[in-house]
Design a protein around this motif. Structure first.
Motif, mmCIF file in Angstrom:
data_model
loop_
_atom_site.group_PDB
_atom_site.id
_atom_site.type_symbol
_atom_site.label_atom_id
_atom_site.label_comp_id
_atom_site.label_asym_id
_atom_site.label_seq_id
_atom_site.Cartn_x
_atom_site.Cartn_y
_atom_site.Cartn_z
ATOM 1 N N THR A 28 51.221 9.521 9.264
ATOM 2 C CA THR A 28 50.255 8.842 10.592
ATOM 3 C C THR A 28 51.022 9.229 12.003
ATOM 4 O O THR A 28 51.384 8.119 12.478
ATOM 5 N N ASP A 30 37.538 1.381 15.737
ATOM 6 C CA ASP A 30 37.078 0.623 14.520
ATOM 7 C C ASP A 30 37.664 1.216 13.421
ATOM 8 O O ASP A 30 37.717 0.368 12.502
ATOM 9 N N SER A 31 37.380 2.396 13.088
ATOM 10 C CA SER A 31 37.620 3.077 11.849
ATOM 11 C C SER A 31 39.337 3.125 11.716
ATOM 12 O O SER A 31 39.606 2.756 10.570
ATOM 13 N N TYR A 32 40.215 3.107 12.990
ATOM 14 C CA TYR A 32 41.519 2.884 12.661
ATOM 15 C C TYR A 32 41.775 1.592 12.401
ATOM 16 O O TYR A 32 42.746 1.391 11.277
ATOM 17 N N TRP A 33 40.996 0.697 12.862
ATOM 18 C CA TRP A 33 41.307 -0.750 12.878
ATOM 19 C C TRP A 33 40.948 -1.158 11.383
ATOM 20 O O TRP A 33 41.764 -1.952 10.614
ATOM 21 N N SER A 34 40.204 -0.257 10.537
ATOM 22 C CA SER A 34 39.712 -0.844 9.104
ATOM 23 C C SER A 34 40.881 0.108 8.363
ATOM 24 O O SER A 34 40.810 -0.316 7.100
ATOM 25 N N SER A 35 41.519 0.926 8.787
ATOM 26 C CA SER A 35 42.326 1.806 7.987
ATOM 27 C C SER A 35 43.467 1.073 7.217
ATOM 28 O O SER A 35 44.120 0.319 8.155
ATOM 29 N N ALA A 41 33.774 3.636 18.019
ATOM 30 C CA ALA A 41 33.761 3.780 16.569
ATOM 31 C C ALA A 41 35.078 4.209 15.797
ATOM 32 O O ALA A 41 35.231 3.694 14.953
ATOM 33 N N THR A 42 35.677 5.208 16.452
ATOM 34 C CA THR A 42 37.050 5.628 16.163
ATOM 35 C C THR A 42 38.030 4.724 16.200
ATOM 36 O O THR A 42 38.841 4.514 15.076
ATOM 37 N N LYS A 74 31.486 7.089 20.447
ATOM 38 C CA LYS A 74 32.508 7.810 19.382
ATOM 39 C C LYS A 74 33.675 7.160 19.757
ATOM 40 O O LYS A 74 34.643 6.946 18.600
#
Length: 649
Positions: free
Chosen positions: A234, A291-296, A288-289, A285
């Motif tokens: 990462t 938030d996707s990192y935050w949930s990863s 949302a991106t 976008k």
């Protein structure tokens, strides 16, 4: 219901009715000025047109109806205000159309004169005083680009105002340095203390993040931090700052700036400011991106009990060994140095001025400029002895200067030192201290034309009596004065030695603006010491009275404690700090060094009484991190660029 917060909204009849009827809202408005009119009105018409077209799409009206609507609109635009050539008119049922003002005009119509709603907040808010005028300098409705230009607001100032006017802040950065965070930490604390939500994502990549920065973030309320420890898989390089507002006027910055002092204050960084109003798809976008990192699972939640793990991870990742590398010259003139050399040649060849003063900010390479100037002189006089006299007031400066000349001239044997215990084998190319000059008086032994080229470093000292014999006797073909500060506090004139003009100059602000020098951050510390009754003599405060105030007065230790507290607050890490403290007298230097020692910070006092060996030892310890602070009185330690990071005054 009108949300509280920041706006940049054109006021139509519908919005005006809402503002007039809502007695709980306090608003700030401004008149729409002429140079903004076209852009804002066009954007408003475009937004309302899209709204109507979206309704048609929702109602599944045929494409022909939508084209008719657009064509009718274009006919009206192209008629230049005259009656439309098309008699057919399209009317779309819309709930807004049923709301009308007293004039029964369309709710979407704009009032006259046109105004912009800037902010709306509840009246009589007792929890906090809201300043309605605080807002970013750049638009929150139109996107823009930050390039670090001098005519743009400083990036960190803009971040501060974005924070103050947001409901939620999300930050995604590869690393966080205390030098950057400290520029916005107070605004972040105010923001989170008042209920704002802060989310931060960062990494341990390359070990660059400062542990103190994470510690300080973790102390904030309403704050969550997530960190990627897996830097092999990462390797996050993204940098974005997102400011969410319930009003819909959200913004995001995407670009090259990590959260470091240089990156958000003075570096050559580009950052695109994206507003949700005019680039909604792009903004959504970004949001949302994040938030996707935050949930990863790649990003793990951080809490203060994980400091040991974080510290270990950062040390393991660090690829930089702070070994105190010595500064080395690149012996080719930089473009700005070449410009100064060209101005020197022009002053001599075109104007006939052979006594030249160069004003160059400390750190821009005055010595190397003089070495290249002398090298050119030697080339122009191949059959001459080209005798050189270089005068400075410190042994350390003379050693650095002779090394510089030897490298530029590619002659390791060039020149001789005449200072302290150094005695020259020849007087043809001398690097001599002014103290030695006054002691041996070469002006009484040598012809006034003996030296072809004389360079006097720190020429602002030349107004002193100790320079009189040198300046009054010798008459070289070229005399070059070097200084960063030609203006003296006592008002004595040094320009008289240079036909009352400066040949070339690059001052500190210009050097920083051109990114030739590292910018500094200045933090003023408020203390309780009153200087009103201290005598002012010859352009400065009476030194003995200052000493009484700073050393012997009952408030001296309280003042010293304020300085210690500020050092701890603003320094990233006391153990890695390299600091010089400037004091008014020897007693003051010894007092401050002793107080720092009492407070657990190693320190030493250096004065004119200090031996040469003590000065050298202190410099080496400071450079190699064995001594965090040195307190000096009118003393040259000989530290090069990068070897000290905290000047204390």
């Amino acid at each position: 219901m009108l949300e509280k917060g920041l706006y940049e909204k054109l006021i139509n009849f519908c919005l005006r009715n809402e503002l007039n009827n809502n007695t709980e809202i306090e608003s700030l408005e401004k008149a729409l000025v002429n140079d903004q009119l076209s852009r804002i009105l066009a954007a408003y018409v475009g937004e309302r047109t899209k709204h109507r077209l979206d309704i048609m799409e929702d109602k599944r009206l045929p494409v022909s109806d939508r084209l008719d609507f657009v064509n009718n609109l274009l006919d009206k635009i192209n008629s230049d205000g005259r009656e439309s050539t098309s008699k057919e008119k399209i009317h779309i049922n819309n709930p807004l159309d049923k709301i009308s003002s007293k004039t029964e005009q369309n709710c979407d119509n704009i009032e006259s004169p046109p105004k912009i709603l800037l902010s709306a907040y509840p009246k009589n808010n007792e929890n906090k005083k809201i300043d309605l005028t605080i807002r970013p300098d750049t638009s929150v409705a139109y996107s823009s680009l930050f390039t670090g230009s001098s005519n743009e607001p400083q990036f960190y100032y803009e971040l501060q105002k974005e924070i103050q006017t947001s409901d939620q802040v999300d930050m995604l950065v590869s690393f966080i340095k205390w030098t950057g965070l400290r520029l916005i930490i107070k605004k972040l604390k105010e923001f989170t203390d008042n209920g704002g939500k802060l989310r931060v994502i960062t990494t341990t990549y390359m070990g660059v993040t400062d542990i103190k920065a994470i510690e300080e973030l973790a102390k904030l309320t309403n704050t969550e931090i997530k960190i990627s420890y897996d830097t092999k898989n990462t390797r996050m390089h993204a940098k974005t700052y997102i400011f969410l507002r319930n009003t819909g006027y959200s913004t995001a910055y995407v670009g090259s700036s990590n959260l470091s002092g240089a990156a958000i204050s003075s570096g050559l960084e580009w950052n695109l400011k994206i507003t949700k109003i005019d680039m909604q798809d792009v903004f959504d976008k970004i949001d949302a991106t994040f938030d996707s990192y935050w949930s990863s699972e790649a990003f793990e939640s951080f809490s203060p009990d994980q400091l040991a793990r974080l510290n270990k991870a950062l040390k393991n990742e660090s690829s930089i060994n702070n070994s105190g590398n010595e500064y080395s010259f690149d012996f080719h003139p930089y473009p700005y140095q070449s410009k100064i050399l060209e101005e020197l040649r022009a002053d001599r060849q075109l104007r006939g001025n052979y006594h030249n003063l160069v004003v160059s900010a400390t750190g821009t390479g005055k010595t190397i400029i003089s070495a290249f100037d002398y090298k050119q002189f030697v080339r122009e006089h191949p059959d001459s002895s080209n005798r050189l006299l270089f005068i400075a007031h410190r042994e350390e400066i003379l050693k650095q200067s002779i090394a510089c000349f030897r490298n530029v001239l590619k002659d390791p044997e060039f020149g001789n030192l005449y200072v302290g215990n150094y005695k020259p084998l020849s007087d043809e190319h001398l690097f001599m201290s002014i103290q030695t000059f006054e002691s041996i008086r070469p002006d009484l032994q040598l012809d006034k034309h003996y030296y072809d080229f004389i360079i006097i470093d720190e020429f602002h000292h030349a107004a002193a009596k100790s320079y009189a014999n040198l300046l009054n006797h010798f008459n070289p073909e070229i005399m070059l004065g070097l200084t960063a500060t030609p203006e003296r506090m006592d008002g004595r004139d040094i320009l008289k030695y240079f036909n009352n003009h400066i040949t070339s100059e690059i001052r500190l602000p210009e050097a920083i603006d051109q990114h030739l020098l590292c910018p500094f951050q200045y933090f003023g510390i408020t203390d309780s010491v009153d200087l009103e009754n201290i005598a002012w003599k010859k352009g400065s405060y009476d030194v003995s009275e200052l000493e009484n105030l700073y050393v012997k007065n009952s408030g001296a230790r309280e003042r010293a404690k304020l300085i210690i507290d500020a050092v701890r607050e603003y320094s990233t890490d006391i153990d890695s700090m390299k600091a010089l403290g400037f004091c008014v007298t020897k007693a003051h230097a010894k007092f401050m060094a002793h107080y720092f020692q009492e407070s657990g910070i190693q320190s030493i006092a250096l004065t004119s009484d200090s031996t040469h060996q003590e000065r050298n030892d202190a410099r080496k310890k400071l450079v190699f991190g064995q001594l965090p602070t040195a307190k000096a009185v009118s003393l040259q330690l000989g530290c090069h660029n990068g070897q000290k990071n905290h000047p204390l005054q």
